[in-house]
Design an enzyme around this catalytic site. Structure first.
Site, PDB file in Angstrom:
ATOM      1  N   LYS A  60       0.648  -1.333   0.082  1.00 47.91           N
ATOM      2  CA  LYS A  60       0.159  -0.042  -0.029  1.00 47.91           C
ATOM      3  C   LYS A  60       0.781   1.212   0.049  1.00 47.91           C
ATOM      4  O   LYS A  60       0.212   2.265  -0.127  1.00 47.91           O
ATOM      5  CB  LYS A  60      -1.048  -0.093   1.147  1.00 47.91           C
ATOM      6  CG  LYS A  60      -2.242  -1.207   1.189  1.00 47.91           C
ATOM      7  CD  LYS A  60      -2.983  -0.664   0.024  1.00 47.91           C
ATOM      8  CE  LYS A  60      -4.103  -1.597  -0.010  1.00 47.91           C
ATOM      9  NZ  LYS A  60      -5.308  -1.248  -0.839  1.00 47.91           N
TER      10      LYS A  60
HETATM   11  C1  LIG Z   1      -2.444  -6.835   3.822  1.00 53.02           C
HETATM   12  C2  LIG Z   1      -3.359  -6.529   2.529  1.00 53.02           C
HETATM   13  N1  LIG Z   1      -3.293  -7.526   1.863  1.00 53.02           N
HETATM   14  C3  LIG Z   1      -4.083  -7.119   0.519  1.00 53.02           C
HETATM   15  C4  LIG Z   1      -4.939  -6.022   0.408  1.00 53.02           C
HETATM   16  C5  LIG Z   1      -5.580  -5.979  -0.670  1.00 53.02           C
HETATM   17  O1  LIG Z   1      -5.224  -4.935  -1.874  1.00 53.02           O
HETATM   18  P1  LIG Z   1      -6.231  -4.209  -2.719  1.00 53.02           P
HETATM   19  O2  LIG Z   1      -6.865  -3.113  -1.644  1.00 53.02           O
HETATM   20  O3  LIG Z   1      -5.384  -3.539  -3.638  1.00 53.02           O
HETATM   21  O4  LIG Z   1      -7.238  -5.137  -3.224  1.00 53.02           O
HETATM   22  C6  LIG Z   1      -4.778  -5.076   1.284  1.00 53.02           C
HETATM   23  C7  LIG Z   1      -5.443  -3.818   1.115  1.00 53.02           C
HETATM   24  O5  LIG Z   1      -6.007  -3.129   2.280  1.00 53.02           O
HETATM   25  C8  LIG Z   1      -3.956  -5.332   2.509  1.00 53.02           C
HETATM   26  O6  LIG Z   1      -3.950  -4.407   3.546  1.00 53.02           O
END
Ligand SMILES: Cc1ncc(COP(=O)(O)O)c(C=O)c1O
Length: 322
Positions: free
Chosen positions: A44
């Site tokens: 992120k």
């Molecule tokens: C630890 C973690 N994995 C995966 C994701 C998922 O990614 P995306 O928001 O791009 O779908 C997030 C999103 O908040 C996350 O914090």
């Protein structure tokens, strides 16, 4: 690798890929992109930085402005890093199930945190996304980064994460597996990879109880108060940033399977991964084992397990919850 950076924000992205060696993946080879090695410890960081940069370029964010976001923690950390260095105030709305390590990290960075319930559906005034929208409407000069709908989110994955994977794999990739929080990662990476080779399978790893895999596999869904322990992925609705058109398949993963895989990743591969990675890697291994011919599969280590030491890597917590 000898380069000396002059700003930590320049160190976001360009993460390495590691081949899985000990875990049984059938005929396939499985590779993990180590997004935990970003400066804020998660994928992120890319999104936080890009949403702020785009808002500045569009004149939506002025010097000394206030940024508001709803987040499971990691986007908050990505935003906090960029906001701090660029001089913005940050207000975050966070569901109360999030790990205390993430919250402590945010507090240490001087972020204003508003906790809200994680047991209410979108549309409820205390749902983290609805509450963030309300705070924005009541705060003069506030800019809502809105990761669930902001096009900067999939864009940064289409322009960096996807091309990095393609180059690192030298175009040899048959499937990409990821989870859905906002949908930004899978939509951006998936769009880029499909533009290079439309045969690449784009697979969603979804916690049991979330609606996303149902929406992919059956074309419809109904949220039935499902809950799951992995953080950052799984939804009670389809987020604006999820492009269902480019998804081929959804795989359901229980918390038990996800947390067992986390332990395997640490014991057998030496990777201290965040909870959602258990879901992703379990789904990727399941997909691998179903293949009748050798394939190359890529998934993500979205964040570091250091953020979950009190949960996923704590015997008492595991005994209480499983
Ligand atoms: C630890 C973690 N994995 C995966 C994701 C998922 O990614 P995306 O928001 O791009 O779908 C997030 C999103 O908040 C996350 O914090």
């Amino acid at each position: 690798m000898n380069k000396i950076y002059s700003n930590i924000l320049d160190m976001v992205g360009n993460t390495p890929i590691l081949k899985i060696n000990s875990i049984d993946t059938g005929l396939c080879e499985l590779f993990v992109k180590l997004e935990n090695l970003n400066p804020g410890g998660s994928i992120k960081d890319r999104v936080g930085l890009q949403m702020i940069t785009d808002a500045e370029n569009k004149g939506l964010l002025k010097k000394g402005g206030v940024i508001v976001e709803c987040t499971a923690g990691n986007t908050g950390l990505g935003l906090a890093l960029a906001a701090k260095l660029k001089g913005y105030k940050l207000i975050l709305v966070i569901p109360d199930k999030m790990s205390k390590e993430k919250v402590m990290h945010l507090e240490a960075m001087g972020v204003d945190i508003i906790f809200t319930r994680s047991d209410v559906e979108k549309g409820h005034p205390e749902h983290y996304q609805d509450l963030a929208a309300k705070i924005v409407s009541e705060t003069p000069g506030a800019f809502f980064t809105d990761q669930f709908n902001n096009p900067s989110n999939p864009k940064i994955h289409e322009t960096t994460t996807g091309p990095e994977i393609w180059e690192q794999m030298e175009g040899n990739i048959d499937a990409f597996v990821a989870g859905v929080g906002t949908g930004g990662t899978i939509s951006g990476v998936g769009k880029f990879l499909k533009s290079k080779n439309s045969k690449i399978n784009i697979v969603i790893a979804d916690p049991v109880g979330s609606v996303v895999a149902d929406a992919v596999n059956t074309g419809s869904y109904k949220y039935e108060n499902g809950s799951w322990l992995v953080e950052g992925i799984g939804e009670d609705h389809i987020p604006g940033n999820l492009n269902l058109d480019i998804i081929d398949e959804g795989i359901y993963v229980s918390d038990k399977d996800a947390f067992e895989m986390l332990n395997k990743l640490l014991q057998e591969e030496g990777i201290l991964a965040g909870t959602s990675c258990g879901t992703l890697v379990h789904a990727a291994v399941e997909w691998c084992k179903l293949q009748k011919t050798p394939k190359k599969v890529v998934t993500l280590i979205c964040d570091t397990g250091n953020k979950y030491l009190s949960k996923a890597y704590n015997k008492e917590w595991l005994e209480e919850n499983f």
